[in-house]
Design a protein around this motif. Structure first.
Motif, mmCIF file in Angstrom:
data_model
loop_
_atom_site.group_PDB
_atom_site.id
_atom_site.type_symbol
_atom_site.label_atom_id
_atom_site.label_comp_id
_atom_site.label_asym_id
_atom_site.label_seq_id
_atom_site.Cartn_x
_atom_site.Cartn_y
_atom_site.Cartn_z
ATOM 1 N N ASN A 1 0.851 -1.182 0.000
ATOM 2 C CA ASN A 1 0.000 0.000 0.000
ATOM 3 C C ASN A 1 0.887 1.232 0.000
ATOM 4 N N ALA A 2 0.278 2.398 -0.060
ATOM 5 C CA ALA A 2 1.046 3.641 -0.187
ATOM 6 C C ALA A 2 1.987 3.870 0.988
ATOM 7 N N LEU A 3 1.635 3.333 2.158
ATOM 8 C CA LEU A 3 2.450 3.543 3.356
ATOM 9 C C LEU A 3 3.546 2.501 3.506
ATOM 10 N N GLY A 4 3.388 1.349 2.865
ATOM 11 C CA GLY A 4 4.379 0.295 3.005
ATOM 12 C C GLY A 4 4.359 -0.366 4.365
ATOM 13 N N SER A 5 3.195 -0.393 5.005
ATOM 14 C CA SER A 5 3.078 -1.052 6.308
ATOM 15 C C SER A 5 1.686 -1.648 6.432
ATOM 16 N N ARG A 6 1.549 -2.575 7.367
ATOM 17 C CA ARG A 6 0.250 -3.190 7.625
ATOM 18 C C ARG A 6 0.137 -3.520 9.099
ATOM 19 N N VAL A 7 -0.953 -3.066 9.718
ATOM 20 C CA VAL A 7 -1.240 -3.375 11.111
ATOM 21 C C VAL A 7 -2.289 -4.485 11.147
#
Length: 230
Positions: A73-79
């Motif tokens: 995704n645009a942020l390069g992270s996943r919670v």
């Protein structure tokens, strides 16, 4: 690697347990397994309880934190959260957990948890983390930023309600586990809340608040403000 992640998850639960009652009231019974919101007929400060006679071990079980989150995704992270919304047995227990995956240079952007202190442990990679204090009593002082670079095995605490972030400064993936002192900590991502609210905040308000040209505000409000939650 899988064993390390599982150990980290259990360690995080132990670390946050001492904070668990900072925000949420102590339970008055052994447990109060939440009823699915779609089936609830009343509203309470939390979730209503399932009939104890119908509670099973599965109400206290969640599987999957050994699996990497999708960071494309645009942020390069996943919670990947494990709050009362994913694990109904957490209701009234004042504790929750999350796995955070980062692509290289991925960011968990500035955000707050209005109902919880957060403590994280890094199990893979290198994270640059920090939080900003609230308005200081001395009007001549500025909001203070506390930052630290974390490596596997390092732990850092973000006080309840304060703006904080985590940024993968390494060239490889990073993984952290977070414990939170509420079964429903909430999250307010600053950029998406300010520029992506529905309906939008008046451009006049934001122009004055950020002291920038109105076209800048309109540009920001026109972006797709997705999130990095599971």
């Amino acid at each position: 690697m899988a064993i390390r992640l599982i150990v980290a998850a259990f360690a995080m639960v132990a670390l946050v347990s001492s904070l668990a009652y900072a925000s949420d009231p102590s339970p008055l019974q052994d447990f109060c397994v939440a009823v699915n919101d779609s089936k609830a007929s009343v509203f309470v400060n939390g979730k209503i309880c399932k009939n104890p006679n119908m509670v099973t071990a599965d109400d206290f079980f969640f599987s999957g934190l050994n699996k990497p989150g999708n960071t494309s995704n645009a942020l390069g992270s996943r919670v990947t959260p494990v709050t009362v919304n994913q694990l109904f047995g957490l209701n009234t227990l004042g504790i929750s957990l999350a796995r955070i995956d980062f692509a290289p240079y991925g960011l968990n952007p500035p955000h707050t948890h209005p109902r919880a202190t957060e403590i994280i442990v890094v199990v893979e990679g290198t994270l640059y983390v920090g939080f900003v204090t609230s308005n200081p009593a001395d009007p001549n002082m500025k909001n203070k930023l506390f930052t630290k670079t974390l490596y596997p095995g390092d732990v850092f605490v973000f006080p309840e309600g304060l703006i904080h972030f985590q940024f993968n400064v390494g060239k490889s993936n990073a993984v952290a586990f977070a414990g939170l002192s509420s079964q429903n900590p909430g999250v307010i991502t600053i950029a998406s809340a300010v520029f992506g609210s529905k309906p939008p905040i008046s451009a006049d308000v934001l122009t004055r608040a950020f002291q920038v040209d109105k076209n800048v505000i309109k540009y920001l409000q026109g972006q797709f403000w997705g999130d990095n939650n599971y």
